[in-house]
Design a protein around this motif. Structure first.
Motif, PDB file in Angstrom:
ATOM      1  N   ILE A 173      15.771   0.180   9.934  1.00 50.22           N
ATOM      2  CA  ILE A 173      15.087   1.409  10.330  1.00 50.22           C
ATOM      3  C   ILE A 173      14.513   2.124   9.108  1.00 50.22           C
ATOM      4  O   ILE A 173      13.379   2.629   9.137  1.00 50.22           O
ATOM      5  N   ASN A 174      15.269   2.154   8.020  1.00 55.86           N
ATOM      6  CA  ASN A 174      14.796   2.816   6.808  1.00 55.86           C
ATOM      7  C   ASN A 174      13.566   2.125   6.232  1.00 55.86           C
ATOM      8  O   ASN A 174      12.602   2.794   5.821  1.00 55.86           O
ATOM      9  N   ILE A 175      13.567   0.798   6.224  1.00 52.87           N
ATOM     10  CA  ILE A 175      12.426   0.053   5.682  1.00 52.87           C
ATOM     11  C   ILE A 175      11.218   0.192   6.602  1.00 52.87           C
ATOM     12  O   ILE A 175      10.087   0.343   6.134  1.00 52.87           O
ATOM     13  N   TRP A 176      11.438   0.142   7.905  1.00 54.10           N
ATOM     14  CA  TRP A 176      10.324   0.267   8.841  1.00 54.10           C
ATOM     15  C   TRP A 176       9.610   1.613   8.676  1.00 54.10           C
ATOM     16  O   TRP A 176       8.378   1.680   8.749  1.00 54.10           O
ATOM     17  N   ASN A 177      10.376   2.671   8.451  1.00 56.56           N
ATOM     18  CA  ASN A 177       9.802   4.013   8.340  1.00 56.56           C
ATOM     19  C   ASN A 177       9.393   4.374   6.919  1.00 56.56           C
ATOM     20  O   ASN A 177       8.841   5.470   6.713  1.00 56.56           O
ATOM     21  N   ASN A 178       9.664   3.500   5.960  1.00 57.55           N
ATOM     22  CA  ASN A 178       9.358   3.834   4.571  1.00 57.55           C
ATOM     23  C   ASN A 178       7.848   3.932   4.364  1.00 57.55           C
ATOM     24  O   ASN A 178       7.074   3.139   4.898  1.00 57.55           O
ATOM     25  N   PHE A 179       7.451   4.903   3.584  1.00 56.37           N
ATOM     26  CA  PHE A 179       6.028   5.137   3.366  1.00 56.37           C
ATOM     27  C   PHE A 179       5.650   5.152   1.890  1.00 56.37           C
ATOM     28  O   PHE A 179       4.669   4.527   1.487  1.00 56.37           O
ATOM     29  N   PHE A 180       6.438   5.826   1.056  1.00 56.45           N
ATOM     30  CA  PHE A 180       6.024   6.049  -0.333  1.00 56.45           C
ATOM     31  C   PHE A 180       6.036   4.770  -1.161  1.00 56.45           C
ATOM     32  O   PHE A 180       5.130   4.566  -1.981  1.00 56.45           O
ATOM     33  N   LEU A 181       7.027   3.919  -0.980  1.00 55.95           N
ATOM     34  CA  LEU A 181       7.063   2.691  -1.783  1.00 55.95           C
ATOM     35  C   LEU A 181       5.854   1.797  -1.505  1.00 55.95           C
ATOM     36  O   LEU A 181       5.188   1.358  -2.456  1.00 55.95           O
ATOM     37  N   PRO A 182       5.518   1.481  -0.243  1.00 60.55           N
ATOM     38  CA  PRO A 182       4.284   0.704  -0.014  1.00 60.55           C
ATOM     39  C   PRO A 182       3.028   1.428  -0.501  1.00 60.55           C
ATOM     40  O   PRO A 182       2.071   0.785  -0.942  1.00 60.55           O
ATOM     41  N   LEU A 183       3.013   2.769  -0.413  1.00 58.78           N
ATOM     42  CA  LEU A 183       1.848   3.523  -0.869  1.00 58.78           C
ATOM     43  C   LEU A 183       1.607   3.301  -2.356  1.00 58.78           C
ATOM     44  O   LEU A 183       0.448   3.172  -2.792  1.00 58.78           O
ATOM     45  N   PHE A 184       2.670   3.234  -3.149  1.00 59.96           N
ATOM     46  CA  PHE A 184       2.525   3.012  -4.585  1.00 59.96           C
ATOM     47  C   PHE A 184       2.253   1.549  -4.910  1.00 59.96           C
ATOM     48  O   PHE A 184       1.485   1.250  -5.823  1.00 59.96           O
ATOM     49  N   MET A 185       2.890   0.630  -4.188  1.00 57.24           N
ATOM     50  CA  MET A 185       2.875  -0.784  -4.569  1.00 57.24           C
ATOM     51  C   MET A 185       1.690  -1.570  -4.021  1.00 57.24           C
ATOM     52  O   MET A 185       1.250  -2.541  -4.642  1.00 57.24           O
ATOM     53  N   LEU A 186       1.184  -1.213  -2.860  1.00 57.00           N
ATOM     54  CA  LEU A 186       0.197  -2.038  -2.166  1.00 57.00           C
ATOM     55  C   LEU A 186      -1.157  -1.340  -2.149  1.00 57.00           C
ATOM     56  O   LEU A 186      -1.234  -0.134  -1.936  1.00 57.00           O
ATOM     57  N   ASN A 187      -2.222  -2.116  -2.357  1.00 56.87           N
ATOM     58  CA  ASN A 187      -3.570  -1.557  -2.295  1.00 56.87           C
ATOM     59  C   ASN A 187      -4.520  -2.434  -1.486  1.00 56.87           C
ATOM     60  O   ASN A 187      -5.722  -2.192  -1.483  1.00 56.87           O
ATOM     61  N   GLY A 188      -4.004  -3.430  -0.801  1.00 62.61           N
ATOM     62  CA  GLY A 188      -4.832  -4.271   0.058  1.00 62.61           C
ATOM     63  C   GLY A 188      -4.485  -4.033   1.517  1.00 62.61           C
ATOM     64  O   GLY A 188      -3.309  -4.046   1.895  1.00 62.61           O
ATOM     65  N   GLU A 189      -5.494  -3.827   2.358  1.00 65.88           N
ATOM     66  CA  GLU A 189      -5.250  -3.471   3.754  1.00 65.88           C
ATOM     67  C   GLU A 189      -4.451  -4.528   4.491  1.00 65.88           C
ATOM     68  O   GLU A 189      -3.649  -4.217   5.376  1.00 65.88           O
ATOM     69  N   ARG A 190      -4.624  -5.790   4.137  1.00 68.71           N
ATOM     70  CA  ARG A 190      -3.945  -6.873   4.855  1.00 68.71           C
ATOM     71  C   ARG A 190      -2.461  -6.931   4.524  1.00 68.71           C
ATOM     72  O   ARG A 190      -1.694  -7.592   5.233  1.00 68.71           O
ATOM     73  N   THR A 191      -2.021  -6.251   3.469  1.00 65.62           N
ATOM     74  CA  THR A 191      -0.600  -6.246   3.100  1.00 65.62           C
ATOM     75  C   THR A 191       0.109  -4.971   3.541  1.00 65.62           C
ATOM     76  O   THR A 191       1.313  -4.848   3.320  1.00 65.62           O
ATOM     77  N   PHE A 192      -0.598  -4.039   4.166  1.00 65.77           N
ATOM     78  CA  PHE A 192      -0.002  -2.766   4.550  1.00 65.77           C
ATOM     79  C   PHE A 192       1.043  -2.957   5.653  1.00 65.77           C
ATOM     80  O   PHE A 192       0.848  -3.750   6.568  1.00 65.77           O
TER      81      PHE A 192
END
Length: 308
Positions: free
Chosen positions: A234-253
């Motif tokens: 549940i924590n990983i599914w709802n996580n937002f800030f870590l992917p926001l910093f780490m990912l910049n490609g739409e297909r990996t969001f």
């Protein structure tokens, strides 16, 4: 007269004792007053409405088209365009929303599985083995669990950028594998469910420590492990800030970051609002199915942790 009084006193005491025993057997304790029951029920109803109101709004808004969304009452149905809205999501950008859902499932499942195994192994070691610095290490784990994940997002980005791993699946999964609160829960479950005598018996039979952990202890901590897996999922599914910093490609969001990109587009085009609302509703469906499927383990695992 005094003799009669002395004789009556024990009888009154006996009747009082029987009355107390009877009330304890029937009620099990002091019964709450009507005012306390009404107040408690009222607070629970308010909490329930507060918790369900956003989901109800998403459900209602997802059935409306763009015109009805702004011209009708927001908390009640006016038309049924849910099928059209869902179809619009599937068709937008060649079904990128399905890709986001798949990414969230991948990140949550693999990340939670790795975090659960590491948490149980670390908690088991802290619980069952004596070594120098164990108390300081456990205090460090407890202290690290108090740090908010948003505080660590930027330092983690700098580390992974130096290693050349940003915008990859590993930049998201590796931080998810480390969960100090999961280690704490692993120690609690190991303390309560793994008898030291059983470990000694396994050692006498010639089993090594690794085999004892995987063949004996891990099975005994299964309920606790499922609880840790659910919390991490549940924590990983709802996580937002870590992917926001780490990912910049739409297909990996993941779906959280994908919906955020739609919100940014909706600020420039009102036509995106129905997609954002319907996508938000669809994004909680996997979590709801996941929770209902494992609620039996959730209840027993939380109870085991609370008893400790």
């Amino acid at each position: 007269m005094s003799a009669i009084t002395k004789a009556a006193a024990p009888s009154r005491a006996a009747r009082g004792a029987r009355a107390t025993e009877g009330s304890g057997a029937s009620g099990g304790g002091v019964r709450p007053t009507r005012r306390a029951m009404v107040l408690t029920t009222g607070l629970l109803v308010v909490f329930l409405l507060y918790s369900l109101a956003p989901t109800w709004f998403l459900l209602v808004a997802s059935t409306k088209n763009q015109t009805d969304l702004y011209s009708t009452f927001g908390l009640w149905f006016s038309s049924n365009h849910l099928a059209d809205n869902i179809q619009g999501i599937w068709d937008y950008h060649d079904g990128v929303f399905l890709r986001w859902i798949w990414n969230s499932v991948l990140y949550s499942t693999v990340g939670a599985a790795g975090a659960t195994l590491i948490s149980l192994a670390a908690g088991y070691g802290l619980s069952k083995f004596e070594f120098r610095g164990r108390g300081a290490m456990f205090a460090t784990v407890v202290g690290a669990s108090l740090l908010p994940s948003t505080l660590l997002a930027f330092p983690l980005y700098l580390v992974f950028a130096e290693a050349g791993l940003t915008n990859t699946i590993w930049s998201v999964l590796i931080p998810y594998f480390i969960n100090p609160f999961g280690v704490y829960l692993g120690k609690v479950y190991a303390d309560s469910s793994v008898p030291t005598e059983l470990m000694e018996a396994a050692r006498l039979d010639g089993a090594g420590e690794v085999r004892i952990f995987f063949a004996v202890s891990l099975r005994l901590m299964r309920t606790g492990g499922i609880t840790i897996f659910m919390l991490d999922f549940i924590n990983i599914w709802n996580n937002f800030f870590l992917p926001l910093f780490m990912l910049n490609g739409e297909r990996t969001f993941p779906v959280t970051l994908g919906l955020f990109s739609w919100v940014q587009q909706a600020q420039q085009s009102r036509d995106m609002n129905t997609l954002v609302l319907t996508g938000s509703l669809l994004s909680i469906v996997p979590l709801a199915v996941f929770m209902f499927a494992l609620q039996r383990y959730w209840r027993s695992g939380i109870l085991m942790g609370s008893l400790k």
